[in-house]
Enzyme design. Structure first.
Site, PDB file in Angstrom:
ATOM      1  N   GLU A  95       0.810  -1.217   0.000  1.00 53.18           N
ATOM      2  CA  GLU A  95       0.000   0.000   0.000  1.00 53.18           C
ATOM      3  C   GLU A  95       0.843   1.266   0.000  1.00 53.18           C
ATOM      4  OE1 GLU A  95      -2.751  -1.936   3.469  1.00 53.18           O
ATOM      5  OE2 GLU A  95      -2.521   0.221   3.439  1.00 53.18           O
ATOM      6  N   CYS A 374      -1.304   2.030   7.817  1.00 56.24           N
ATOM      7  CA  CYS A 374      -0.855   1.184   6.718  1.00 56.24           C
ATOM      8  C   CYS A 374      -0.986  -0.292   7.049  1.00 56.24           C
ATOM      9  CB  CYS A 374       0.586   1.513   6.373  1.00 56.24           C
ATOM     10  SG  CYS A 374       0.682   2.197   4.735  1.00 56.24           S
TER      11      CYS A 374
END
Ligand code: SAH
Ligand code: SF4
Length: 391
Positions: A95, A374
């Site tokens: 990501e 995250c």
């Protein structure tokens, strides 16, 4: 299959590319042309490099790969925190998070955007609040996979702007536009700040990280100032010393989360390997070399580290090491039991720190609703893929 680092063109520095081209008996100016295509024109195919002779393009294709990240999912709306989930060549998922300018968070004011990038697939350090480590560590990202997170978001933005110029509203613009047209080049770059705070422990992927950051920092590459790049670490003391000896002025953030060994150990297993005495000695050394303000990240977790007893030792560390403190209310992670303290507790912690004359901020963020920390989007997507396969 994972491509060797030396094979992807975006894993190479200018000097390395020049050396490889010399081996191929190419004139030196070709390196500059190729880099311009890659980083200024954002070309994603050899054939887009129209001022290179066709035989050279064929030669390049034979000797290097030119890979791009595939956008598999995007969360969040324009002008808010937006998350990008990428699929890599071996189908691993990582990501990046695009954060609109927030001067209070990471230093200087900015009218643009910060990108939070990942450095590993998964993480081996298993901090108890973090989604990234839940499935363990898979591998280090290659330099180009770190560089490409920035370039892919820039291309996404350029394509979005092209689409809106044409009056097309499209949340997922064509991901494989081969080259950014000149009209888009005149607009400034979207990303002018990087935080290396996505999935993985950056200093555990030290060599590839430094290579990628040098490419992103170089005027011929990403052009992002070293002072606008912040590396966040869970506290790998030997690598912090190594980083202190590098010539670049990258900024350093330390995920502290506990101001005493007893509390920190409950949250971060790495504290057993590098307890606070060792970590702070490495940071003393870092500061003796850099004398830049450090950042301490301190996630506030209800009943774990949010007691005011933490304030005094935290203030002492911040003052000794010339650090400011970012307080971050914990984001709930599916599968983990901890929770975020109420607002009053967070504000009281902040006020007590400020009273001790520490520069501190409290993130009153908007990202909570889109799994802002995250690792969470990847986890969710992998669970959904698993569910789809099992039903
Ligand atoms: N491995 C590095 C960088 C990645 S994670 C490190 O540990 O520093 C680091 C940061 O992500 C944390 O300091 C915190 O700011 C953020 N983070 C991760 N999980 C979070 C959660 N559940 N809630 C709030 N912030 C989180
Ligand atoms: Fe790894 Fe950082 Fe998450 Fe800890 S906080 S598990 S070091 S990514």
């Amino acid at each position: 299959m994972i491509t060797a680092a030396r094979n992807d063109i975006k894993s190479l520095t200018q000097a390395e590319l020049a050396a490889r081209l010399a081996e191929l008996k190419q004139p030196a100016y070709r390196a500059g042309q190729i880099l311009q295509w890659l980083y200024e024109r954002q070309a994603t195919s050899w054939d887009a490099m129209t001022n290179l002779p066709k035989p050279l393009r064929a030669e390049l294709a034979k000797n290097f790969t030119l890979q791009t990240l595939e956008l598999v999912r995007k969360q969040g709306a324009r002008d808010t925190t937006q998350k990008f989930l990428w699929r890599l060549a071996d189908h691993a998922l990582v990501e990046s998070v695009l954060i609109p300018a927030n001067p209070a968070l990471y230093g200087e004011a900015s009218d643009r955007h910060t990108l939070c990038v990942s450095t590993q697939v998964g993480c081996a350090y298993g901090c108890k609040f973090c989604a990234s480590g839940l499935d363990g560590w898979k591998r280090n990202l290659l330099p180009y996979e770190i560089v490409e997170q920035v370039m892919a978001v820039e291309r996404w933005k350029a394509a979005e702007m092209r689409n809106s110029e044409c009056g097309v509203r499209n949340e997922k613009p064509e991901p494989r536009a081969e080259v950014v047209p000149h009209s888009a080049l005149r607009t400034p770059r979207l990303i002018d700040n990087l935080v290396i705070m996505g999935m993985g422990e950056p200093l555990a992927n030290y060599d590839y990280l430094l290579k990628a950051l040098r490419i992103l920092n170089a005027p011929w590459g990403g052009g992002i100032g070293a002072r606008k790049i912040t590396i966040s670490t869970s506290g790998l003391a030997p690598q912090i010393r190594k980083l202190a000896d590098e010539p670049e002025q990258f900024r350093l953030a330390v995920s502290l989360h506990g101001a005493t060994d007893v509390v920190r150990e409950k949250i971060m297993p790495v504290n057993r390997k590098y307890p606070l005495r060792e970590l702070t000695a490495a940071l003393d050394y870092y500061q003796s070399k850099k004398s830049k303000m450090l950042t301490f990240e301190f996630i506030l977790i209800a009943g774990v580290n949010d007691s005011l007893e933490q304030v005094k030792p935290l203030a002492a560390l911040a003052k000794r090491l010339y650090a400011k403190v970012n307080l971050i209310p914990y984001n709930t992670v599916e599968g983990l039991t901890w929770s975020r303290p109420d607002e009053k507790t967070c504000e009281a912690f902040l006020a007590a720190l400020v009273k001790q004359k520490v520069i501190a901020t409290l993130r009153r963020e908007k990202g909570h609703d889109i799994d802002a920390a995250c690792g969470q989007l990847r986890l969710k997507t992998e669970k959904e893929i698993d569910n789809a396969l099992n039903h």
